[in-house]
Enzyme design. Structure first.
Site, mmCIF file in Angstrom:
data_model
loop_
_atom_site.group_PDB
_atom_site.id
_atom_site.type_symbol
_atom_site.label_atom_id
_atom_site.label_comp_id
_atom_site.label_asym_id
_atom_site.label_seq_id
_atom_site.Cartn_x
_atom_site.Cartn_y
_atom_site.Cartn_z
ATOM 1 N N ASP A 93 -24.517 -28.769 61.885
ATOM 2 C CA ASP A 93 -25.569 -29.798 61.708
ATOM 3 C C ASP A 93 -26.763 -28.963 60.788
ATOM 4 O O ASP A 93 -26.643 -27.797 60.661
ATOM 5 C CB ASP A 93 -25.940 -30.318 63.098
ATOM 6 C CG ASP A 93 -26.654 -29.401 64.115
ATOM 7 O OD1 ASP A 93 -27.207 -28.149 63.605
ATOM 8 O OD2 ASP A 93 -26.419 -29.515 65.214
ATOM 9 N N LEU A 94 -27.720 -29.866 60.509
ATOM 10 C CA LEU A 94 -28.694 -29.357 59.776
ATOM 11 C C LEU A 94 -29.318 -28.082 60.212
ATOM 12 O O LEU A 94 -29.689 -27.308 59.264
ATOM 13 C CB LEU A 94 -29.847 -30.417 59.525
ATOM 14 C CG LEU A 94 -31.073 -30.351 58.852
ATOM 15 C CD1 LEU A 94 -30.733 -30.224 57.333
ATOM 16 C CD2 LEU A 94 -32.206 -31.282 59.122
#
Length: 253
Positions: free
Chosen positions: A114-115
């Site tokens: 994820d980010l």
């Protein structure tokens, strides 16, 4: 071309698998692209994923020719935080694929980070291989170093080894141990096989811990090692064959 349902190596390779190996999409997504009427073989619309491709056939997707699949390649990438693992982001955030060095083939990721997560991200030019490496049946361990903030009893981590259910979602067994601790800050090593979306963050939040860094250091037999942030390194073809059972170049896969 043939649209029979039976696989026949003498007739070539099924087009969905061919597209996956060419790095266009995973095999499942290639079947969707075909169903949407976006694929042509020799100028004719392909309507069945069981259509066979012969050497030197011309395949187009959205009117653009797709190159013959090259040999299967796998790369280790040290993903920095702040990048999304997608080719295009509707919110305009920077992506992993925008930050890769020039000269690489078209690549897709094996799973995602994820980010705000960082560390080892596997990339391949073979969509079928990507799907294969993501399957839970591989039982490959994903290992992470995680920095957390909050007060906790280290013995509470032991309950994760039996799996937990949080808000109706069942999480498979997770191995977690404390590497170091100073006040309310600690470094953990966490290993899991399943890897649901944001699993580590959600499980630790359930325990009252806030994750400030999450670094993947291994995916199955592939290690982050000393690979520097933002760098890419190709897995040696011999290692790839040994670990994944792929055929040597020039042989049938």
């Amino acid at each position: 071309m043939s649209t029979t349902d039976q696989e026949d190596p003498a007739r070539g390779e099924r087009i969905a698998k061919w597209l996956a190996r060419a790095g266009v999409a995973s095999r499942r997504d290639a079947e969707k692209i075909i169903a949407e009427g976006r694929v042509k073989l020799g100028g004719k619309l392909v309507t069945q994923p069981a259509t066979f491709v012969q050497p030197d056939d011309i395949v187009t997707v959205d009117g653009r020719a797709v190159n013959e699949p090259e040999r299967t390649r796998l790369f280790r990438f040290h993903k920095p935080p702040g990048l999304v693992t997608t080719h295009r982001d509707p919110e305009g955030r920077p992506t992993v694929f925008e930050r890769l060095p020039e000269g690489l083939p078209r690549l897709i990721s094996v799973g995602r980070l994820d980010l705000n997560s960082e560390g080892l991200l596997l990339l391949t030019n073979d969509g079928a291989l990507s799907r294969r490496l993501e399957l839970p049946s591989n039982a490959w361990v994903r290992r992470y170093r995680v920095r957390v903030f909050g007060d906790f009893d280290p013995r509470a981590l032991e309950m994760l080894a039996k799996g937990v259910t949080i808000e109706g979602v069942r999480y498979a067994p997770i191995e977690a141990g404390v590497d170091s601790r100073k006040g309310d800050n600690a470094w953990l090593t966490i290993s899991l096989q399943e890897g649901k979306n944001r699993e580590i963050r959600r499980v630790l939040a359930w325990m009252g811990l806030e994750v400030s860094r999450l670094i993947r250091i291994a995916y199955g037999p592939f290690q982050l090692g000393t690979l520097e942030r933002g760098m890419v390194d190709e897995v040696n073809p011999k290692v790839l064959r040994e670990q994944l059972g792929l055929a040597a170049p020039g042989r049938k896969r």
